[in-house]
Design a protein around this motif. Sequence first.
Motif, PDB file in Angstrom:
ATOM      1  N   ILE A  66      -2.363  10.261   2.251  1.00 22.82           N
ATOM      2  CA  ILE A  66      -2.573   8.550   2.315  1.00 22.82           C
ATOM      3  C   ILE A  66      -2.761   8.114   3.854  1.00 22.82           C
ATOM      4  N   LEU A 110      -1.019   1.591  -4.058  1.00 24.25           N
ATOM      5  CA  LEU A 110      -0.906   2.143  -3.196  1.00 24.25           C
ATOM      6  C   LEU A 110       0.434   2.260  -2.297  1.00 24.25           C
ATOM      7  N   HIS A 151      -5.895  -2.201  -3.636  1.00 28.58           N
ATOM      8  CA  HIS A 151      -6.369  -0.901  -3.361  1.00 28.58           C
ATOM      9  C   HIS A 151      -5.620  -0.004  -4.441  1.00 28.58           C
ATOM     10  N   ARG A 152      -6.193  -0.205  -5.838  1.00 26.97           N
ATOM     11  CA  ARG A 152      -5.789   0.849  -6.664  1.00 26.97           C
ATOM     12  C   ARG A 152      -7.073   1.200  -7.567  1.00 26.97           C
ATOM     13  N   LEU A 156      -9.407   3.217  -4.803  1.00 29.09           N
ATOM     14  CA  LEU A 156      -8.833   4.377  -4.159  1.00 29.09           C
ATOM     15  C   LEU A 156      -9.777   5.396  -4.260  1.00 29.09           C
TER      16      LEU A 156
END
Length: 362
Positions: A66, A110, A151-152, A156
């Motif tokens: 990440i 995230l 942001h999932r 992502l």
Amino acid sequence: APQLTGDFGILMGWVDNYRKLKVRTNADTPNDSRVAREFGAEGIGLCRTEHMFFEADRIAAVREMILSDDVEGRKRALAKILPMQKGDFLGIFREMKDLPVTIRLLDPPLHEFLPQDDKDIDALAKTMGVTAQTLKNKVDYLHEFNPMLGHRGCRLGLTFPEIYDMQVQAIMEAACELTKNEGFTIVPEIMIPLVGVVSELARLRENTVRVCEEVIAAYGVKINYLIGTMIELPRAAITADEIARQADFFSFGTNDLTQTTFGLSRDDAGKFLPFYVESGLLEEDPFVSLDQNGVGVLVKMATEKGRATRPGIKLGICGEHGGDPSSVIFCHKIGLDYVSCSPFRVPIARLAAAHAALEEAN
Ligand code: PEP
Ligand code: MG
């Protein structure tokens, strides 16, 4: 291991003669899969993959992935995770024999994956060959105020396509290996979470097909696979006719759909929802029992729109409501193909599904 024996086992046998809805389970370990099968689950409707990424042997590689600045760095980190991820799916497929298994690609908030303290950051900075300050800045940058709206899910998968590519590779390698060497007939159902716009699914479907075909060609075996999506945002339900063009199946994620329809955080609702229920503002907790006047209307609408575009589309539900008797009866009435619930609720769901079918016959 639990078994349905004696009178209860016999009763459940009768029950199964009546019900039309299939009952699957939500499971993400071989052990849960075994327990659910013993309770009569007819497949896995939701295999979440988030917990797998937190295992002690891979969380460091996940963080490295990440926080890497480039594709090459992310791919290096993902290569470390691939064999373990393939092992996860081998274990689950073996337990489920040839029953259907829906695997959902990664859907974490995230921030849960970010390193938590200086010690973690220092160790990671050493592995990655960057300064601790650089990493801290990156962690700060990735911080979100509303991670559950952030942001999932597929977002992502779109910004970091390498992650889903790795997962799809692991799923298909496991399925091809078992087909080739152990005589299985597996049709993996690959599920993309949190889709709100059909173009998200179209792009991810293209990536998924590419990786599936590469793996199938490498193993030289013939296997089928399905690609579908969760319907867990109001926009997805409203545009389900468009989304169905790209989806072989829908699974209703009624946890998120309830959260986003009510605008009510599923993680914080406990602070005031009990008051709502006690004082009669709401008849029931909508996270427990499907709100048939609200969220249920969206589910029904999406079912109709999905079938209008693609008559054979497979439809299920995998939110917590899949194990709630009144919600199961609702799912029968609108004609879903299956409900999916946690292993210990499988018998209750089987009973409720039979109840719904008998009620209809009378
Ligand atoms: C849902 O949103 O209903 C769902 C099943 O997914 P998760 O609970 O993992 O968000
Ligand atoms: Mg969800």
